[in-house]
Design a protein around this motif. Structure first.
Motif, PDB file in Angstrom:
ATOM      1  N   PRO A 167      46.886 -19.077  22.825  1.00 35.56           N
ATOM      2  CA  PRO A 167      47.027 -19.124  21.356  1.00 35.56           C
ATOM      3  C   PRO A 167      46.708 -17.801  20.675  1.00 35.56           C
ATOM      4  O   PRO A 167      47.424 -17.383  19.759  1.00 35.56           O
ATOM      5  N   ILE A 168      45.628 -17.141  21.111  1.00 41.16           N
ATOM      6  CA  ILE A 168      45.251 -15.873  20.487  1.00 41.16           C
ATOM      7  C   ILE A 168      46.339 -14.826  20.707  1.00 41.16           C
ATOM      8  O   ILE A 168      46.688 -14.057  19.795  1.00 41.16           O
ATOM      9  N   ARG A 169      46.895 -14.800  21.904  1.00 38.34           N
ATOM     10  CA  ARG A 169      47.944 -13.829  22.214  1.00 38.34           C
ATOM     11  C   ARG A 169      49.197 -14.092  21.382  1.00 38.34           C
ATOM     12  O   ARG A 169      49.810 -13.158  20.842  1.00 38.34           O
ATOM     13  N   LEU A 170      49.588 -15.342  21.244  1.00 40.16           N
ATOM     14  CA  LEU A 170      50.790 -15.673  20.481  1.00 40.16           C
ATOM     15  C   LEU A 170      50.600 -15.389  18.995  1.00 40.16           C
ATOM     16  O   LEU A 170      51.503 -14.869  18.337  1.00 40.16           O
ATOM     17  N   VAL A 171      49.433 -15.734  18.465  1.00 37.80           N
ATOM     18  CA  VAL A 171      49.166 -15.473  17.046  1.00 37.80           C
ATOM     19  C   VAL A 171      49.163 -13.974  16.779  1.00 37.80           C
ATOM     20  O   VAL A 171      49.743 -13.499  15.776  1.00 37.80           O
ATOM     21  N   SER A 172      48.531 -13.192  17.666  1.00 31.03           N
ATOM     22  CA  SER A 172      48.508 -11.735  17.501  1.00 31.03           C
ATOM     23  C   SER A 172      49.920 -11.164  17.551  1.00 31.03           C
ATOM     24  O   SER A 172      50.290 -10.315  16.725  1.00 31.03           O
ATOM     25  N   PHE A 174      52.717 -12.686  16.881  1.00 31.07           N
ATOM     26  CA  PHE A 174      53.470 -13.127  15.707  1.00 31.07           C
ATOM     27  C   PHE A 174      53.091 -12.318  14.463  1.00 31.07           C
ATOM     28  O   PHE A 174      53.962 -11.899  13.692  1.00 31.07           O
ATOM     29  N   LEU A 175      51.804 -12.080  14.270  1.00 36.01           N
ATOM     30  CA  LEU A 175      51.342 -11.325  13.100  1.00 36.01           C
ATOM     31  C   LEU A 175      51.871  -9.896  13.113  1.00 36.01           C
ATOM     32  O   LEU A 175      52.337  -9.383  12.087  1.00 36.01           O
ATOM     33  N   PHE A 176      51.824  -9.248  14.261  1.00 34.58           N
ATOM     34  CA  PHE A 176      52.330  -7.872  14.339  1.00 34.58           C
ATOM     35  C   PHE A 176      53.852  -7.847  14.188  1.00 34.58           C
ATOM     36  O   PHE A 176      54.404  -6.899  13.620  1.00 34.58           O
ATOM     37  N   TYR A 210      55.625   2.761  16.506  1.00 37.06           N
ATOM     38  CA  TYR A 210      54.522   1.813  16.628  1.00 37.06           C
ATOM     39  C   TYR A 210      54.914   0.620  17.511  1.00 37.06           C
ATOM     40  O   TYR A 210      54.098   0.092  18.264  1.00 37.06           O
ATOM     41  N   ARG A 211      56.159   0.182  17.404  1.00 38.76           N
ATOM     42  CA  ARG A 211      56.614  -0.918  18.251  1.00 38.76           C
ATOM     43  C   ARG A 211      56.503  -0.539  19.718  1.00 38.76           C
ATOM     44  O   ARG A 211      56.072  -1.334  20.555  1.00 38.76           O
ATOM     45  N   ALA A 212      56.922   0.688  20.028  1.00 45.18           N
ATOM     46  CA  ALA A 212      56.838   1.160  21.414  1.00 45.18           C
ATOM     47  C   ALA A 212      55.388   1.247  21.871  1.00 45.18           C
ATOM     48  O   ALA A 212      55.047   0.877  23.002  1.00 45.18           O
ATOM     49  N   ILE A 213      54.504   1.710  20.972  1.00 41.62           N
ATOM     50  CA  ILE A 213      53.090   1.844  21.309  1.00 41.62           C
ATOM     51  C   ILE A 213      52.476   0.478  21.613  1.00 41.62           C
ATOM     52  O   ILE A 213      51.723   0.313  22.585  1.00 41.62           O
ATOM     53  N   TYR A 214      52.812  -0.507  20.796  1.00 44.47           N
ATOM     54  CA  TYR A 214      52.239  -1.843  21.005  1.00 44.47           C
ATOM     55  C   TYR A 214      52.875  -2.557  22.202  1.00 44.47           C
ATOM     56  O   TYR A 214      52.302  -3.518  22.715  1.00 44.47           O
ATOM     57  N   TYR A 215      54.039  -2.091  22.628  1.00 46.62           N
ATOM     58  CA  TYR A 215      54.683  -2.709  23.795  1.00 46.62           C
ATOM     59  C   TYR A 215      54.165  -2.126  25.110  1.00 46.62           C
ATOM     60  O   TYR A 215      54.198  -2.796  26.147  1.00 46.62           O
ATOM     61  N   ILE A 216      53.670  -0.886  25.076  1.00 53.07           N
ATOM     62  CA  ILE A 216      53.211  -0.221  26.291  1.00 53.07           C
ATOM     63  C   ILE A 216      52.169  -1.028  27.063  1.00 53.07           C
ATOM     64  O   ILE A 216      52.245  -1.127  28.291  1.00 53.07           O
ATOM     65  N   PRO A 217      51.139  -1.632  26.394  1.00 54.51           N
ATOM     66  CA  PRO A 217      50.166  -2.431  27.161  1.00 54.51           C
ATOM     67  C   PRO A 217      50.780  -3.555  27.979  1.00 54.51           C
ATOM     68  O   PRO A 217      50.251  -3.919  29.021  1.00 54.51           O
ATOM     69  N   LEU A 238      59.927 -10.460  17.123  1.00 56.32           N
ATOM     70  CA  LEU A 238      60.592  -9.547  16.199  1.00 56.32           C
ATOM     71  C   LEU A 238      62.102  -9.728  16.246  1.00 56.32           C
ATOM     72  O   LEU A 238      62.779  -9.736  15.202  1.00 56.32           O
ATOM     73  N   ALA A 239      62.645  -9.898  17.447  1.00 57.38           N
ATOM     74  CA  ALA A 239      64.084 -10.145  17.581  1.00 57.38           C
ATOM     75  C   ALA A 239      64.472 -11.461  16.920  1.00 57.38           C
ATOM     76  O   ALA A 239      65.522 -11.558  16.274  1.00 57.38           O
TER      77      ALA A 239
END
Length: 299
Positions: free
Chosen positions: A84-89, A91-93, A108-115, A179-180
């Motif tokens: 749940p925490i992962r999905l909510v995070s 979704f918010l971003f 920023y999208r690329a940066i947040y996708y790198i992890p 996002l898509a």
């Protein structure tokens, strides 16, 4: 007719020649291992000697295995809190990045996708272990404010949460899928809602969430399966300790199969995990009829 039949035969042969290697790999690396693991689950097999058939003894052993129940507990905690925490995070971003189009947002999208790309690697797990070590960054930061940080990885109350936090940090793939999905929602719906006086929260509840519900269903299933089969974090960072508080199910299967050479018992546990994942996947699908909105069906 003969020419047509010859052409059809050539097409069939050509088609099978293209997918032939995939079919061989499918049976060799998926179906055959599944059949063998199912057989080994009913045997006493130590890899080095021939398997001995023992019936349901491996499955009965699980009921009395304290470490097995600790592994189930740790895994379910990872699923119940982490997903749940992962999905909510995510979704918010996704909502934030969907507000406006800008070149900087793409970065920023690329940066947040790198992890999500490197989060499951050994290197990141080792880095995470250093961050939450006794002299790590977190405790050093707390020390600057006069706070003595706990032994994050050595305390049964905090160790599991560091692994859950690492899993939450890997929300990039879910974020991009959200996002898509957000970009596929017709803007006319929001414009009509704005004319009727609907604010942001009303639009979120009445338009965004219903239209995005198929994407939520997909992410929920994928994240649930991933959390049930989590391995690298516990293996590298804590090794299942302290006191088996971070002994994830997949890690315990590995320990029994490749460290203790109880391959028959490990195969039995793997099949139980398959049934658990299948049950929760079926449960999610079964309940989705009451909360997932499909526009084509409503038409």
């Amino acid at each position: 007719m003969k020419k047509i039949s010859k052409l059809k035969k050539r097409d069939i042969i050509a088609g099978y020649s293209f997918i032939g290697l995939w079919i061989i790999g499918f049976f060799l690396f998926l179906i055959f291992p599944l059949i063998m693991s199912f057989y080994f689950s009913f045997t006493k097999y130590d890899v080095l000697s021939s398997p001995k058939f023992i019936g349901f003894a491996n499955f009965q052993r699980m009921l009395k295995d304290r470490r097995y129940w600790n592994a189930l507990k740790a895994t379910f905690k990872n699923v119940i809190f982490g997903v749940p925490i992962r999905l909510v995070s995510a979704f918010l971003f996704a909502l934030i990045f969907n507000l406006r189009e800008h070149r900087v947002l793409n970065i920023y999208r690329a940066i947040y996708y790198i992890p999500s790309l490197v989060g499951g690697s050994i290197a990141v797990a080792v880095l995470w272990r250093q961050i939450f070590g006794l002299e790590g960054i977190v405790n050093t930061f707390l020390k600057a404010f006069g706070i003595t940080g706990p032994n994050w990885l050595g305390d049964t109350r905090t160790a599991i949460w560091t692994l859950i936090l690492l899993g939450v940090w890997q929300f990039g793939s879910s974020m991009l899928i959200f996002l898509a999905g957000l970009k596929q929602i017709p803007q006319e719906l929001y414009e009509s809602a704005s004319i009727d006086g609907a604010g942001f929260w009303r639009q979120l509840i009445s338009i965004t969430l219903p239209m995005l519900s198929p994407v939520i269903l997909f992410n929920l299933i994928m994240q649930t399966i991933g959390s049930f089969t989590a391995f690298t974090q516990a293996f590298v960072i804590t090794g299942g300790g302290p006191l088996d508080s971070t002994l994830f199910y997949a890690l315990y299967v590995y320990q029994q199969g490749f460290q203790n050479y109880n391959m028959g018992y490990a195969c039995a546990m793997a099949w139980i995990l398959l049934l658990i994942v299948a049950f929760f996947t079926f449960l999610i699908f079964k309940t989705s009829a009451s909360w997932v909105y499909y526009e084509a069906e409503r038409r």
